[in-house]
Design a protein around this motif. Structure first.
Motif, PDB file in Angstrom:
ATOM      1  N   UNK A   1      52.299  -4.575 -12.011  1.00  0.00           N
ATOM      2  CA  UNK A   1      53.019  -5.815 -12.321  1.00  0.00           C
ATOM      3  C   UNK A   1      52.235  -7.049 -11.889  1.00  0.00           C
ATOM      4  N   UNK A   2      52.523  -8.127 -12.552  1.00  0.00           N
ATOM      5  CA  UNK A   2      51.883  -9.403 -12.203  1.00  0.00           C
ATOM      6  C   UNK A   2      52.327  -9.822 -10.804  1.00  0.00           C
ATOM      7  N   UNK A   3      51.390 -10.352 -10.060  1.00  0.00           N
ATOM      8  CA  UNK A   3      51.694 -10.809  -8.699  1.00  0.00           C
ATOM      9  C   UNK A   3      52.554 -12.067  -8.760  1.00  0.00           C
TER      10      UNK A   3
ATOM     11  N   UNK B   1      48.932   5.124  -8.568  1.00  0.00           N
ATOM     12  CA  UNK B   1      50.335   4.711  -8.456  1.00  0.00           C
ATOM     13  C   UNK B   1      50.596   4.047  -7.105  1.00  0.00           C
ATOM     14  N   UNK B   2      50.056   4.632  -6.024  1.00  0.00           N
ATOM     15  CA  UNK B   2      50.245   4.034  -4.701  1.00  0.00           C
ATOM     16  C   UNK B   2      49.528   2.697  -4.583  1.00  0.00           C
TER      17      UNK B   2
ATOM     18  N   UNK C   1      50.788  -1.493  -3.768  1.00  0.00           N
ATOM     19  CA  UNK C   1      50.139  -2.445  -2.867  1.00  0.00           C
ATOM     20  C   UNK C   1      49.803  -3.734  -3.603  1.00  0.00           C
ATOM     21  N   UNK C   2      49.223  -3.610  -4.810  1.00  0.00           N
ATOM     22  CA  UNK C   2      48.792  -4.783  -5.556  1.00  0.00           C
ATOM     23  C   UNK C   2      49.951  -5.610  -6.071  1.00  0.00           C
ATOM     24  N   UNK C   3      51.119  -5.002  -6.190  1.00  0.00           N
ATOM     25  CA  UNK C   3      52.293  -5.759  -6.652  1.00  0.00           C
ATOM     26  C   UNK C   3      52.615  -6.900  -5.690  1.00  0.00           C
ATOM     27  N   UNK C   4      52.177  -6.740  -4.410  1.00  0.00           N
ATOM     28  CA  UNK C   4      52.456  -7.772  -3.401  1.00  0.00           C
ATOM     29  C   UNK C   4      51.172  -8.468  -2.935  1.00  0.00           C
ATOM     30  N   UNK C   5      50.125  -8.409  -3.736  1.00  0.00           N
ATOM     31  CA  UNK C   5      48.848  -9.014  -3.349  1.00  0.00           C
ATOM     32  C   UNK C   5      48.193  -9.601  -4.585  1.00  0.00           C
ATOM     33  N   UNK C   6      47.619 -10.818  -4.505  1.00  0.00           N
ATOM     34  CA  UNK C   6      46.932 -11.392  -5.672  1.00  0.00           C
ATOM     35  C   UNK C   6      45.845 -10.439  -6.179  1.00  0.00           C
ATOM     36  N   UNK C   7      45.828 -10.206  -7.495  1.00  0.00           N
ATOM     37  CA  UNK C   7      44.881  -9.200  -7.990  1.00  0.00           C
ATOM     38  C   UNK C   7      44.362  -9.506  -9.394  1.00  0.00           C
TER      39      UNK C   7
END
Length: 846
Positions: A199-201, A139-140, A144-150
């Motif tokens: 979520x998608x970046x 979850x954490x 982080x990934x919500x604001x980073x290309x992934x």
């Protein structure tokens, strides 16, 4: 041991704890994450780093910049203040605890705690891998990934992907960065697991800054872990970066619009600790990182600790600087005057302004720290072995020094009446005064090396025969003692000289009637020395002609510029067709235009335009077109070794010394030693991580080296370059970026790999299916990556062939050939070589 406030060492107190049900010990007061690492238990984290203070201890800045965009630190909103979970922290908001991936459960506490900031206490019981913790970490990570290309993290075709052409048509700004195949964030994410609900970046369109030296910054890839800020401010003490609370989140940036204005010292520590592609080196190479991060060290044939001795000069410890030079460099004083300092051309400081004056600082260190080496040198016991060295040039004398420091008795046989080889005989005094060489010879003799001059051995056979005359090994290092002769019409005429013989005669005091018009033929460093010597002896005009273009000339650019400053005329792409005469004496030279010096295979094969010719008047012609070896030198054989210019390679003193060192290593192994040769001064303390802030560091210009004026020095043999003063040397040394400090930063703990010991028991558990296996040695660096129809059979075959591999991994894959290629491609990107270090299969791979 720990250090108390008074600087005294105090005893480390170990306490008993329980990790995942296993009793173990940890240092009292250490964080849970460091205690776990010490007990080989991995806890994931992106903000924690073994060399950095905790995230929570980082103070906020007043403002930071992303290029010209300024973000001011804002006070917390009422909601944020109410929700602050750590009111003692300098950073208080929902991100105040860092990445949140290192959460662990501690018995007796109602909620998970952050392992990066919670200290261990006696009797603490810690659980690091419960299902609840795994879910919380996922979850954490999602936040982080919500604001980073992934997008690439969950792509089924991510292995071996070039990241350029996407088969699933993901927009480029949503894909992972070029660091993907060696990315810490990726490794941690794959260990923790990416939730399907992530979520998608959405691209934020933040600045990508590529205009400044050395480093690129892409703020779209920043996860606000603040590692860069902590290493810059709290470990290095530079304070060029900062972090603020703005618009409900933390933002990392520089404290001014540019790194230069921020006071950055370009040490690279921020890049080293960044877990993503936010901070990257602009110029990288595959393979050994140390080679391209420390080009000054690895360009130097002798492998000098350049950052080490420059740091010692900057600190005013000239004795330590001299000792570090002598550690790898016999004939150090000589080299500090005549070395062509190839290292300076590669110095990373040159990407900011001018390279460090590396050679000039070496010269200063040796003069200011004179005698330090012998005082501190550690001499090993005698071995009873005797070595004969034939030739007292740089290679032979260097080998003699290294072998003497291994405890072997060494006798050097020199044909000339004085030792030193070509530097002593032919390098002009304006570059190498005899007193400088005498210093080095005194050191060598004081070490116990016997030098016998005037001992000319008839031929190669006589040299090799020394092996049976009381010597356990013979090193032949006679150099290239004579000029290479070329067939050119008129070369027999009076006032036609050959380069090396001319230089040797001039240095020995021979008088020459050169006239007023001198033509020098040749484009190397010897030709430059010939031209400058002829200028001093004649006072006339000197014109140099060479086959090569200006860019191809073998002479070093600095030497060419020095000659031109004295009025010597350089004419490139001309070759001599004939030397003209008048009554048996030189009257001129006919030249023809050279179109190319080498053929397509880079073989020497000059071609000319016979229709384009010119005649140049001359009173004297000096041909300096290369050097020739003596005849009859034997090849290496049992007990007989070669070193220096006679084995080929680049013709310079520093390369000869490197060749002498390599020969000394071979000889020492032949005599029963370990082959580890070094002149060993006393141990040097490890450098400090703290370098401090220095205003105006980046724009600081190179300190000019004191030099004799061209119009004055061209009339005699006074030394051209002089030595820095202590003030000048320390100022120049303080321009160093100290790139080596970056390599002293520890690597963060990596997620564990499931390596299995290569034995029959483990191999028998592997199914007989299609797939790929990876073999490694103890260092866990892959030596074999192989796809097979039956991976169990392949592993058994390797096991029975007594392979040196100690561990293996395997994975099932019906498309095993494709998977093998993907894994090899990853290996190439990470290590710059095929598994095992070979390249025989590259053509097959591609």
């Amino acid at each position: 041991m720990t250090i108390d406030d008074c600087g005294l060492r105090s005893r480390v107190v170990m306490v008993g704890i329980t990790l995942n049900g296993n009793a173990c010990e940890a240092e009292e007061g250490a964080t849970i994450i460091s205690a776990a690492a010490a007990n080989e238990v991995y806890i994931p984290s992106l903000c924690s780093h073994p060399d950095l203070p905790p995230f929570k201890d980082l103070p906020l800045a007043a403002q930071v910049f992303h290029g010209e965009t300024c973000y001011a630190n804002e006070p917390l909103s009422e909601d944020e203040s109410a929700n602050a979970s750590n009111p003692q922290s300098s950073i208080v908001n929902r991100q105040s605890e860092g990445c949140g991936l290192c959460v662990v459960e501690v018995a007796g506490l109602p909620e998970p705690v952050r392992a990066c900031q919670t200290p261990v206490t006696a009797g603490m019981s810690i659980q690091t891998e419960s299902e609840a913790l795994k879910e919380l970490r996922r979850t954490n990570l999602m936040q982080i990934l919500a604001r980073h290309p992934h997008a690439c993290l969950t792509c089924a075709q991510r292995e071996g992907c070039s990241l350029e052409d996407c088969s699933t048509n993901v927009p480029k700004e949503e894909r992972c960065c070029p660091k993907f195949h060696n990315c810490e964030l990726r490794k941690v994410a794959e260990y923790v697991g990416v939730k399907e609900q992530t979520p998608r970046y959405r691209p934020a369109g933040l600045p990508v800054l590529n205009e400044e030296p050395l480093f690129a910054r892409d703020f779209n890839l920043c996860i606000d872990c603040a590692r860069c800020v902590r290493v810059c401010n709290q470990v290095r003490g530079v304070e060029a970066l900062g972090i603020v609370h703005n618009a409900g989140r933390l933002i990392v940036g520089s404290v001014a619009p540019t790194l230069t204005d921020s006071g950055c010292r370009f040490c690279g520590a921020c890049v080293e600790v960044c877990p993503t592609g936010c901070l990257t080196d602009k110029s990288t190479q595959t393979g050994d990182r140390e080679h391209w991060l420390l080009p000054c060290v690895h360009t130097c044939p002798a492998g000098l600790d350049v950052p080490g001795y420059i740091r010692a000069v900057a600190a005013g410890d000239f004795k330590a600087a001299a000792a570090l030079v002598w550690e790898k460099l016999p004939l150090a004083n000589m080299l500090s005057h005549i070395c062509f300092h190839l290292c300076e051309a590669e110095c990373r400081r040159s990407e900011i302004d001018d390279p460090l004056a590396i050679c000039a600082l070496k010269r200063f260190a040796l003069e200011a720290g004179d005698g330090a080496f012998l005082e501190d040198a550690v001499k090993p016991p005698e071995t009873g072995k005797r070595v004969a060295v034939v030739g007292a040039g740089p290679a032979g004398l260097a080998a003699a020094c290294f072998l003497r420091f291994k405890g072997h008795a060494v006798t050097v046989f020199e044909a000339a009446q004085s030792p030193g080889g070509m530097p002593a005989l032919s390098i002009p005094k304006y570059r190498l005064p005899q007193a400088v060489l005498d210093k080095d010879l005194a050191v060598i003799r004081n070490l116990g090396v016997e030098i016998k001059t005037g001992c000319r051995l008839a031929d190669g056979a006589a040299m090799a025969d020394l092996l049976g005359k009381g010597h356990d090994a013979v090193l032949i290092s006679v150099g290239l003692p004579s000029s290479k002769r070329i067939a050119v019409e008129g070369s027999h005429l009076e006032r036609v000289f050959w380069g090396l013989e001319f230089l040797s005669g001039a240095k020995a005091g021979q008088t020459f009637d050169l006239g007023q018009q001198i033509v020098v033929v040749g484009g190397g460093n010897v030709a430059i020395d010939v031209a400058m010597t002829a200028l001093r002896l004649s006072g006339g005009s000197v014109r140099l002609f060479c086959l090569e273009s200006r860019e191809e000339m073998p002479a070093h650019a600095h030497e060419i510029e020095t000659a031109e400053a004295e009025g010597i005329e350089i004419n490139s792409q001309w070759g001599p067709a004939a030397i003209l005469d008048e009554q048996g004496r030189v009257s001129g030279v006919e030249f023809r235009r050279c179109l190319a010096v080498f053929d397509q295979q880079r073989n020497f094969a000059p071609t000319f335009d016979e229709q384009q010719r010119m005649t140049v008047a001359a009173d004297t012609v000096i041909l300096a077109v290369g050097q020739a070896p003596p005849q009859g030198i034997p090849g290496e054989q049992d007990g007989v070794f070669l070193a220096g210019d006679i084995v080929g390679g680049q013709l310079s003193a520093i390369h000869a010394i490197a060749s002498g060192r390599a020969a000394a290593e071979r000889i020492d192994r032949h005599l029963g030693g370990d082959g580890v040769v070094s002149l060993r001064p006393s141990d040097q303390a490890s450098p400090k991580a703290w370098i401090g802030r220095e205003e105006g560091f980046a724009p600081r210009a190179r300190v000019p080296l004191p030099c004799a004026a061209p119009e004055q020095r061209r009339t005699d043999f006074r030394e051209i370059e002089r030595t820095y003063s202590a003030e000048q040397a320390m100022a120049e040394a303080k321009r160093c970026l100290q790139c080596d400090l970056r390599l002293m930063i520890a690597e963060p703990a990596a997620p564990p790999q499931r390596w299995l010991e290569l034995n029959h028991s483990n191999v028998e558990q592997v199914p007989a299916v299609e797939g790929v296996f990876i073999l490694t040695g103890p260092d866990k660096k892959p030596t074999v990556i192989k796809g097979m129809e039956n991976i169990q059979a392949g592993l058994l075959e390797r096991l029975e062939s007594a392979t040196e591999a100690g561990f293996f991994l395997w994975e099932e894959d019906r498309m095993y050939t494709k998977r093998e290629s993907e894994l090899i491609q990853q290996h190439l990107e990470q290590y710059g070589e095929l598994p095992g270090g070979g390249d025989d299969e590259l053509d097959d791979l591609f």
